[in-house]
Design an enzyme around this catalytic site. Structure first.
Site, PDB file in Angstrom:
ATOM      1  N   GLY A   1      36.730  39.372  36.167  1.00 28.20           N
ATOM      2  CA  GLY A   1      36.441  40.777  35.856  1.00 28.20           C
ATOM      3  C   GLY A   1      37.384  41.325  34.796  1.00 28.20           C
TER       4      GLY A   1
ATOM      5  N   ARG B   1      39.767  49.404  34.304  1.00 26.07           N
ATOM      6  CA  ARG B   1      40.302  50.620  34.907  1.00 26.07           C
ATOM      7  C   ARG B   1      41.792  50.538  35.244  1.00 26.07           C
ATOM      8  NH1 ARG B   1      36.129  51.357  39.547  1.00 26.07           N
ATOM      9  NH2 ARG B   1      35.624  49.213  38.989  1.00 26.07           N
TER      10      ARG B   1
ATOM     11  N   GLN C   1      34.518  31.858  32.570  1.00 25.73           N
ATOM     12  CA  GLN C   1      33.276  32.627  32.480  1.00 25.73           C
ATOM     13  C   GLN C   1      33.357  33.478  31.212  1.00 25.73           C
ATOM     14  OE1 GLN C   1      32.626  35.808  35.306  1.00 25.73           O
ATOM     15  NE2 GLN C   1      30.406  35.532  35.295  1.00 25.73           N
TER      16      GLN C   1
ATOM     17  N   GLY D   1      27.877  38.683  36.331  1.00 22.49           N
ATOM     18  CA  GLY D   1      27.687  38.909  37.761  1.00 22.49           C
ATOM     19  C   GLY D   1      28.327  37.857  38.648  1.00 22.49           C
TER      20      GLY D   1
ATOM     21  N   GLU E   1      22.581  46.269  47.320  1.00 16.03           N
ATOM     22  CA  GLU E   1      23.639  46.958  46.579  1.00 16.03           C
ATOM     23  C   GLU E   1      23.440  48.465  46.649  1.00 16.03           C
ATOM     24  OE1 GLU E   1      26.463  45.269  45.002  1.00 16.03           O
ATOM     25  OE2 GLU E   1      25.516  44.144  46.622  1.00 16.03           O
TER      26      GLU E   1
ATOM     27  N   ARG F   1      76.129  40.296  40.868  1.00 19.81           N
ATOM     28  CA  ARG F   1      75.205  39.753  39.875  1.00 19.81           C
ATOM     29  C   ARG F   1      75.054  38.247  40.069  1.00 19.81           C
ATOM     30  NH1 ARG F   1      77.892  41.511  34.759  1.00 19.81           N
ATOM     31  NH2 ARG F   1      76.291  40.152  33.888  1.00 19.81           N
TER      32      ARG F   1
ATOM     33  N   ALA G   1     101.354  46.526  38.842  1.00 17.80           N
ATOM     34  CA  ALA G   1     100.269  47.415  38.407  1.00 17.80           C
ATOM     35  C   ALA G   1     100.293  47.577  36.890  1.00 17.80           C
ATOM     36  CB  ALA G   1     100.426  48.773  39.077  1.00 17.80           C
TER      37      ALA G   1
HETATM   38  C1  UD1 Z   1      30.389  42.962  45.156  1.00 16.01           C
HETATM   39  C2  UD1 Z   1      29.128  42.711  45.970  1.00 16.01           C
HETATM   40  C3  UD1 Z   1      28.964  43.836  46.983  1.00 16.01           C
HETATM   41  C4  UD1 Z   1      30.192  43.909  47.867  1.00 16.01           C
HETATM   42  C5  UD1 Z   1      31.426  44.073  47.026  1.00 16.01           C
HETATM   43  C6  UD1 Z   1      32.651  43.979  47.900  1.00 16.01           C
HETATM   44  C7  UD1 Z   1      27.633  41.590  44.402  1.00 16.01           C
HETATM   45  C8  UD1 Z   1      26.459  41.742  43.523  1.00 16.01           C
HETATM   46  N1  UD1 Z   1      27.997  42.671  45.074  1.00 16.01           N
HETATM   47  O1  UD1 Z   1      30.179  44.163  44.450  1.00 16.01           O
HETATM   48  O2  UD1 Z   1      27.823  43.601  47.795  1.00 16.01           O
HETATM   49  O3  UD1 Z   1      30.064  44.992  48.764  1.00 16.01           O
HETATM   50  O4  UD1 Z   1      31.509  43.042  46.031  1.00 16.01           O
HETATM   51  O5  UD1 Z   1      33.793  44.129  47.127  1.00 16.01           O
HETATM   52  O6  UD1 Z   1      28.189  40.512  44.496  1.00 16.01           O
HETATM   53  N2  UD1 Z   1      33.526  38.907  39.002  1.00 16.01           N
HETATM   54  C9  UD1 Z   1      33.596  37.878  38.104  1.00 16.01           C
HETATM   55  N3  UD1 Z   1      32.624  37.730  37.172  1.00 16.01           N
HETATM   56  C10 UD1 Z   1      31.561  38.567  37.109  1.00 16.01           C
HETATM   57  C11 UD1 Z   1      31.477  39.617  38.024  1.00 16.01           C
HETATM   58  C12 UD1 Z   1      32.469  39.759  38.966  1.00 16.01           C
HETATM   59  O7  UD1 Z   1      34.556  37.095  38.135  1.00 16.01           O
HETATM   60  O8  UD1 Z   1      30.724  38.345  36.240  1.00 16.01           O
HETATM   61  C13 UD1 Z   1      34.564  39.076  40.000  1.00 16.01           C
HETATM   62  C14 UD1 Z   1      35.338  40.362  39.824  1.00 16.01           C
HETATM   63  O9  UD1 Z   1      36.466  40.132  39.011  1.00 16.01           O
HETATM   64  C15 UD1 Z   1      35.735  40.746  41.237  1.00 16.01           C
HETATM   65  C16 UD1 Z   1      34.601  40.153  42.081  1.00 16.01           C
HETATM   66  O10 UD1 Z   1      33.980  39.171  41.280  1.00 16.01           O
HETATM   67  O11 UD1 Z   1      36.907  40.137  41.631  1.00 16.01           O
HETATM   68  C17 UD1 Z   1      33.616  41.203  42.555  1.00 16.01           C
HETATM   69  O12 UD1 Z   1      33.016  41.790  41.445  1.00 16.01           O
HETATM   70  P1  UD1 Z   1      32.664  43.330  41.409  1.00 16.01           P
HETATM   71  O13 UD1 Z   1      32.038  43.626  40.123  1.00 16.01           O
HETATM   72  O14 UD1 Z   1      33.856  44.107  41.801  1.00 16.01           O
HETATM   73  O15 UD1 Z   1      31.572  43.406  42.548  1.00 16.01           O
HETATM   74  P2  UD1 Z   1      31.062  44.702  43.238  1.00 16.01           P
HETATM   75  O16 UD1 Z   1      30.167  45.401  42.318  1.00 16.01           O
HETATM   76  O17 UD1 Z   1      32.209  45.440  43.775  1.00 16.01           O
END
Ligand code: UD1
Ligand code: CA
Length: 459
Positions: free
Chosen positions: A13, A17, A74, A79, A156, A334, A424
């Site tokens: 990810g 943020r 990736q 996703g 979702e 130290r 001293a």
């Molecule tokens: C996901 C779940 C949701 C769950 C939630 C819990 C899906 C579609 N949804 O949502 O049901 O309630 O987690 O936290 O799976 N990541 C990647 N590559 C990507 C996308 C994501 O490595 O292409 C990683 C992110 O860095 C993160 C994790 O996967 O660590 C989850 O991704 P995030 O986008 O936060 O998923 P949510 O939308 O929160």
């Protein structure tokens, strides 16, 4: 030979943020880069291999986590299902079960994962998922069950109907898959609009359609499944981990006057009956003995501390203290400081790369660096080892039971003999023999002073 369990940790990810130049999963929490909590959990479960799916800041992540895991890159964040797909070539045929974790969920308990994996092993479904009962939806996907209570789908939040939105059972995003089934069906996950992503959650629906069983382990402690997307979340996870560490320590026999303001990293070991006062931070590879009194207002990092030490309002870094050492207030040890049994160091003392043998007293301000100080030597207020000549560091060696008068400058390299006395205000530029008395500037024996440079005998 296939291993029992492999793990995929999703960490590609963007972490936008966080507003940071550091990849999200490398931000430290509970004393570790965030992603290591997941990696360590996977390791503790015996997962082999462990594949970390990385994207944003890939090089930095590899450098931090190192060769203990395999890496899948990736390139585009398409996703969670797409992310798992990136690990396929590294994992297919390598393990019977595949655990999927996130790199940004550091508070997930190891015991919860153990329960998830054993439930999966026992029941052998296509997939066992982790769900949580929560009043606050946290934006998580909802777990939809049929009339028999069997998991039917994960929906979702963005696409859920009002009835589905009302469901209190949420998907945590942690799953244990039957590996053959995972790799066979993962390519069937459809592209979902409007985000244009492949959702791993769709695997649940695929299993149900195929008549495969889906199991769920449901937990109620939402603190375990807090993801980290911004610095507010980071602080929240820090607090959760801190509370857990502190509770564990208190239950093992450590008193904390105020656990809320006591900051101890997971790597620290502390003996029973030690009492910790507020605003104490203990970090890294630190071991503390029994019956110590620490704080208030103390920082200890990478230090080894014996039994019955007291450390008040001081900073201790990469130092070793034997038992019954007293430091503070306002002491600074130290790197390379090593203090023997019963050393007493009072206000504003600083010791670096030096050994103070048992019973040395340094009750007031002063600096001892690159030195050896023998047993029971007394170091007067304001004593300084002048260890640096502008180019190089030099050593000061002081024998046992010596008496170093207040305000002494020891110009290194220099040796002061056993039982020697220094008046001293002396500036010691030459070695002082055992038992000798020297004083003045530069310091010499009584007979060596001329009328002109003879210091005041009272000094
Ligand atoms: C996901 C779940 C949701 C769950 C939630 C819990 C899906 C579609 N949804 O949502 O049901 O309630 O987690 O936290 O799976 N990541 C990647 N590559 C990507 C996308 C994501 O490595 O292409 C990683 C992110 O860095 C993160 C994790 O996967 O660590 C989850 O991704 P995030 O986008 O936060 O998923 P949510 O939308 O929160
Ligand atoms: Ca998330």
């Amino acid at each position: 030979m296939k291993s029992e369990l492999a793990a995929v940790i999703l960490a590609a990810g963007q972490g936008t943020r966080m507003k940071s130049s550091l990849p999200k999963v490398l931000h430290r929490v509970g004393g570790l880069p965030m992603v290591l909590w997941s990696v360590n959990n996977a390791k503790a479960l015996g997962a082999e291999p462990i594949v970390l799916v990385i994207g944003n800041g890939a090089e930095a992540v590899k450098e931090t986590v190192g060769p203990e895991v395999l890496y899948a890159f990736q390139a585009e964040r398409l996703g969670t299902a797409h992310a798992v797909m990136q690990a396929r070539t590294l994992l297919e045929g390598k393990a019977k079960h595949v655990l999927v974790l996130y790199g940004d969920m550091p508070t997930l308990r190891r015991e919860t994962l153990e329960r998830l994996v054993s439930l999966h092993r026992e029941r052998q479904p296509a997939v066992t998922m982790l769900s949580v009962e929560s009043e606050d939806s946290m934006g998580f996907g909802r777990v939809v069950r049929d009339e028999n209570g069997q998991v039917k789908a994960i929906v979702e939040e963005a696409v859920a109907t009002p009835e589905i939105l009302a469901i209190k059972e949420l998907n945590c995003g942690v799953y244990c898959f039957d590996a053959d089934w995972l790799w066979r069906r993962l390519p069937d996950v459809p592209l979902t609009q409007p985000k244009g992503e492949y959702y791993l959650t769709d695997m649940i629906g695929l299993a149900v359609e195929e008549g495969k069983r889906v199991e769920a382990l449901t937990i109620t402690d939402v603190s375990e499944v807090q993801g980290v997307n911004n610095r507010v979340h980071l602080a929240r996870s820090e607090r959760i981990l801190r509370q857990r560490i502190n509770e564990e320590l208190m239950l093992s026999g450590i008193t904390m006057i105020d656990p809320e303001s006591t900051y101890i990293e997971a790597t620290v070991k502390i003996g029973r009956d030690t009492i910790i006062y507020p605003n104490t931070v203990i970090q890294g590879n630190t071991t503390i003995g029994e019956n110590c009194i620490l704080g208030p207002n103390t920082l200890i990092r990478d230090a080894q501390i014996g039994d019955r030490c007291t450390i008040l309002a001081s900073v201790i870094e990469e130092a070793t203290l034997e038992k019954e050492v007293h430091i503070g207030p306002f002491g600074h040890l130290r790197p390379g400081a090593s203090l023997g049994k019963g050393v007493y160091m009072g206000n504003f003392g600083e010791v670096k790369n030096a050994r103070l043998e048992a019973g040395v007293v340094m009750a007031h301000f002063g600096y001892i660096g690159d030195a050896e100080v023998g047993e029971k030597t007394n170091i007067g207020a304001g004593t300084v080892t002048c260890n640096y000549d502008g180019e190089r560091k030099h050593r000061t060696i002081i024998g046992a039971k010596a008496f170093i008068g207040s305000g002494t400058m020891l110009v290194a390299p220099v040796r002061v003999g056993r039982g020697a006395k220094i008046g001293a205000g002396s500036v010691v530029t030459h070695d002082v023999p055992d038992g000798a008395l020297v004083y003045g500037v530069p310091a010499r024996n009584k007979g060596q002073h001329t009328e002109e440079n003879k210091p005041d005998e009272e000094a």
